[in-house]
Structures are given as C-alpha cells and as structure tokens.
Design a protein around this motif. Structure first.
Motif, PDB file in Angstrom:
ATOM      1  N   LEU A   4      23.278  23.779 -15.335  1.00 39.71           N
ATOM      2  CA  LEU A   4      22.143  24.095 -14.809  1.00 39.71           C
ATOM      3  C   LEU A   4      21.933  23.182 -13.427  1.00 39.71           C
ATOM      4  O   LEU A   4      22.408  21.946 -13.451  1.00 39.71           O
ATOM      5  CB  LEU A   4      21.241  23.906 -15.754  1.00 39.71           C
ATOM      6  CG  LEU A   4      21.248  25.061 -16.724  1.00 39.71           C
ATOM      7  CD1 LEU A   4      20.191  24.861 -18.158  1.00 39.71           C
ATOM      8  CD2 LEU A   4      21.664  26.564 -16.636  1.00 39.71           C
ATOM      9  N   GLY A  17      28.062  21.875 -12.853  1.00 43.86           N
ATOM     10  CA  GLY A  17      29.362  22.464 -13.151  1.00 43.86           C
ATOM     11  C   GLY A  17      29.575  22.233 -14.625  1.00 43.86           C
ATOM     12  O   GLY A  17      28.894  21.658 -15.316  1.00 43.86           O
ATOM     13  N   PHE A  19      31.592  20.962 -17.532  1.00 46.50           N
ATOM     14  CA  PHE A  19      32.273  19.751 -17.903  1.00 46.50           C
ATOM     15  C   PHE A  19      33.787  20.180 -18.379  1.00 46.50           C
ATOM     16  O   PHE A  19      34.558  19.295 -18.366  1.00 46.50           O
ATOM     17  CB  PHE A  19      31.726  19.020 -19.214  1.00 46.50           C
ATOM     18  CG  PHE A  19      32.132  17.806 -19.807  1.00 46.50           C
ATOM     19  CD1 PHE A  19      32.166  16.778 -18.972  1.00 46.50           C
ATOM     20  CD2 PHE A  19      32.723  17.905 -20.924  1.00 46.50           C
ATOM     21  CE1 PHE A  19      32.774  15.492 -19.295  1.00 46.50           C
ATOM     22  CE2 PHE A  19      33.469  16.557 -21.274  1.00 46.50           C
ATOM     23  CZ  PHE A  19      33.666  15.541 -20.433  1.00 46.50           C
ATOM     24  N   MET A  51      25.344  17.640 -24.371  1.00 46.98           N
ATOM     25  CA  MET A  51      25.655  18.975 -24.112  1.00 46.98           C
ATOM     26  C   MET A  51      25.527  19.709 -25.281  1.00 46.98           C
ATOM     27  O   MET A  51      25.715  19.246 -26.484  1.00 46.98           O
ATOM     28  CB  MET A  51      27.073  19.019 -23.782  1.00 46.98           C
ATOM     29  CG  MET A  51      27.457  18.864 -22.161  1.00 46.98           C
ATOM     30  SD  MET A  51      29.325  19.186 -21.780  1.00 46.98           S
ATOM     31  CE  MET A  51      30.111  17.933 -22.950  1.00 46.98           C
ATOM     32  N   LEU A  69      32.641  21.287 -27.578  1.00 54.10           N
ATOM     33  CA  LEU A  69      31.785  20.309 -26.462  1.00 54.10           C
ATOM     34  C   LEU A  69      31.900  19.029 -26.956  1.00 54.10           C
ATOM     35  O   LEU A  69      32.283  18.097 -26.093  1.00 54.10           O
ATOM     36  CB  LEU A  69      30.405  20.567 -25.993  1.00 54.10           C
ATOM     37  CG  LEU A  69      30.170  21.960 -25.702  1.00 54.10           C
ATOM     38  CD1 LEU A  69      28.499  22.431 -25.581  1.00 54.10           C
ATOM     39  CD2 LEU A  69      30.676  22.077 -23.937  1.00 54.10           C
ATOM     40  N   LYS A  90      26.008  14.298 -28.751  1.00 50.31           N
ATOM     41  CA  LYS A  90      25.283  15.326 -29.762  1.00 50.31           C
ATOM     42  C   LYS A  90      26.316  15.823 -30.669  1.00 50.31           C
ATOM     43  O   LYS A  90      27.303  16.551 -30.299  1.00 50.31           O
ATOM     44  CB  LYS A  90      24.555  16.212 -28.886  1.00 50.31           C
ATOM     45  CG  LYS A  90      23.268  17.186 -29.798  1.00 50.31           C
ATOM     46  CD  LYS A  90      23.071  18.268 -28.963  1.00 50.31           C
ATOM     47  CE  LYS A  90      22.241  18.167 -27.782  1.00 50.31           C
ATOM     48  NZ  LYS A  90      20.669  17.950 -28.059  1.00 50.31           N
TER      49      LYS A  90
HETATM   50  C1  LIG Z   1      19.962  19.970 -24.844  1.00 45.06           C
HETATM   51  S1  LIG Z   1      20.526  20.348 -23.199  1.00 45.06           S
HETATM   52  C2  LIG Z   1      20.267  18.695 -22.452  1.00 45.06           C
HETATM   53  C3  LIG Z   1      19.828  18.724 -21.303  1.00 45.06           C
HETATM   54  C4  LIG Z   1      19.515  17.393 -20.534  1.00 45.06           C
HETATM   55  N1  LIG Z   1      20.402  16.243 -21.070  1.00 45.06           N
HETATM   56  C5  LIG Z   1      18.046  17.019 -20.704  1.00 45.06           C
HETATM   57  O1  LIG Z   1      17.613  16.149 -21.302  1.00 45.06           O
HETATM   58  O2  LIG Z   1      17.295  17.658 -19.930  1.00 45.06           O
HETATM   59  C6  LIG Z   1      22.003  20.787 -23.240  1.00 45.06           C
HETATM   60  C7  LIG Z   1      22.879  21.038 -21.946  1.00 45.06           C
HETATM   61  O3  LIG Z   1      23.816  21.149 -22.030  1.00 45.06           O
HETATM   62  C8  LIG Z   1      24.424  21.823 -21.071  1.00 45.06           C
HETATM   63  N2  LIG Z   1      25.843  22.266 -21.135  1.00 45.06           N
HETATM   64  C9  LIG Z   1      26.256  23.151 -22.113  1.00 45.06           C
HETATM   65  N3  LIG Z   1      27.847  23.530 -21.684  1.00 45.06           N
HETATM   66  C10 LIG Z   1      27.998  22.741 -20.834  1.00 45.06           C
HETATM   67  C11 LIG Z   1      29.084  22.528 -20.208  1.00 45.06           C
HETATM   68  N4  LIG Z   1      30.430  23.011 -20.527  1.00 45.06           N
HETATM   69  N5  LIG Z   1      29.167  21.719 -18.985  1.00 45.06           N
HETATM   70  C12 LIG Z   1      28.140  20.993 -18.641  1.00 45.06           C
HETATM   71  N6  LIG Z   1      26.825  21.034 -19.195  1.00 45.06           N
HETATM   72  C13 LIG Z   1      26.854  22.033 -20.290  1.00 45.06           C
HETATM   73  C14 LIG Z   1      23.528  23.020 -20.837  1.00 45.06           C
HETATM   74  O4  LIG Z   1      23.459  23.463 -19.560  1.00 45.06           O
HETATM   75  C15 LIG Z   1      22.180  22.276 -21.252  1.00 45.06           C
HETATM   76  O5  LIG Z   1      21.379  21.976 -20.053  1.00 45.06           O
END
Ligand SMILES: C[S@@+](CC[C@H](N)C(=O)[O-])C[C@H]1O[C@@H](n2cnc3c(N)ncnc32)[C@H](O)[C@@H]1O
Length: 135
Positions: A4, A17, A19, A51, A69, A90
């Motif tokens: 996002l 992008g 990861f 993530m 992930l 995480k």
């Molecule tokens: C729990 S949120 C944490 C967001 C950020 N760290 C925050 O505290 O605002 C998990 C994030 O992992 C991202 N995410 C999930 N899969 C991903 C990927 N393959 N590559 C990059 N980001 C990813 C999601 O878009 C989401 O914003």
C-alpha cells in the motif's frame, strides 16, 4: 516497504511494492549494497517485518499466508544482516513450523517469541525477536 501507499516519513526511504517480487528484492539489494547471488556480505543491523496478509477468516489459510511472508522475510534477513544483527518479524501463535523455528534458532544467538502489550489479546499475532546473527 508495503503493498500500500506509505505516507512520507522524514529521513526514511520507502518503496511501494510486493516484498516477494524480484523487483522489490533488487531495490532493497541496491539500497543496502548487497550482491544479488551471494550470502555472507550483509550490511544491515536489523531486518524488521510487520507484513501480514489480508486475512480471509479461514484459520489454516491465514496461518499459511503469514508463514510464507515470514519465510520470505527470514530468507532476506539471512542475506541482508551483518553478523551480530537482529531479525524481528510478525508471526502467528502456533503458526511457525518446527523446521522454520529450527532454522531461525540455528542462525541467531537468542530467539524470543513475544506478544507486545500493543497487540490485541484476542489476536493470534506475535513476534519473533532474534538477536545475535551468526551468519
Ligand atoms: C499489520 S500491517 C502493518 C503496516 C505498517 N507496518 C503499519 O504499522 O502501519 C501489514 C502490512 O503488510 C503489508 N503486506 C502484506 N503483504 C505484503 C507484501 N507481499 N509486500 C509488502 N507488504 C505487504 C500490507 O499491505 C499491510 O499494510
């Protein structure tokens, strides 16, 4: 890095992008001066992953997606960390496979499984905190 859009943060370079994509990996390698195909030349003090996949509500599916992930983040940490470095990622309670725990344990001096106070009590999320990267 996030799938996002990330609001600008002073002094921080961000990347929108996936990861798990080659493109994102290349961007990180370039920023950290890492060779593409070699291990043992890490430059990072810490690799941190918050993530999480979009959950679908099916426990097994959500666990599997979280573990994918985590494995990507761990593989990257093996390449990016300096000796002595730290890996924080995480995970889900009960979600980490014994094989992955064994691998993480074998590469770090100390490995802790932590549920911080900020994490909702009813959530299965927890964090792996591994310190003292051995290479
Ligand atoms: C729990 S949120 C944490 C967001 C950020 N760290 C925050 O505290 O605002 C998990 C994030 O992992 C991202 N995410 C999930 N899969 C991903 C990927 N393959 N590559 C990059 N980001 C990813 C999601 O878009 C989401 O914003």
């Amino acid at each position: 890095m996030d799938l996002l859009e990330i609001k600008p943060i002073n002094g921080v370079e961000t990347y929108q992008g996936d990861f798990t994509s080659d493109e994102a990996l290349r961007w990180l390698e370039e920023k950290l001066n890492l060779p593409h195909d070699e291990f043992g030349q890490g430059t990072a003090d810490i690799v941190m992953s918050d993530m999480a996949p979009n959950t679908v509500g099916h426990k097994k599916t959500d666990h599997l997606r979280q573990m994918v992930l985590l494995e990507y983040a761990f593989d990257f940490a093996l390449k990016a960390l300096k000796v002595g470095g730290t890996f924080v990622a995480k995970s889900f309670t009960g979600g980490t496979t014994n094989d992955l725990i064994k691998q993480i344990n074998s590469h770090f001096e100390h490995v802790h499984h932590i549920k911080p106070p900020s994490s909702r009590k009813d959530s299965v999320e927890m964090f792996i905190v591994a310190t003292g990267f051995k290479g």
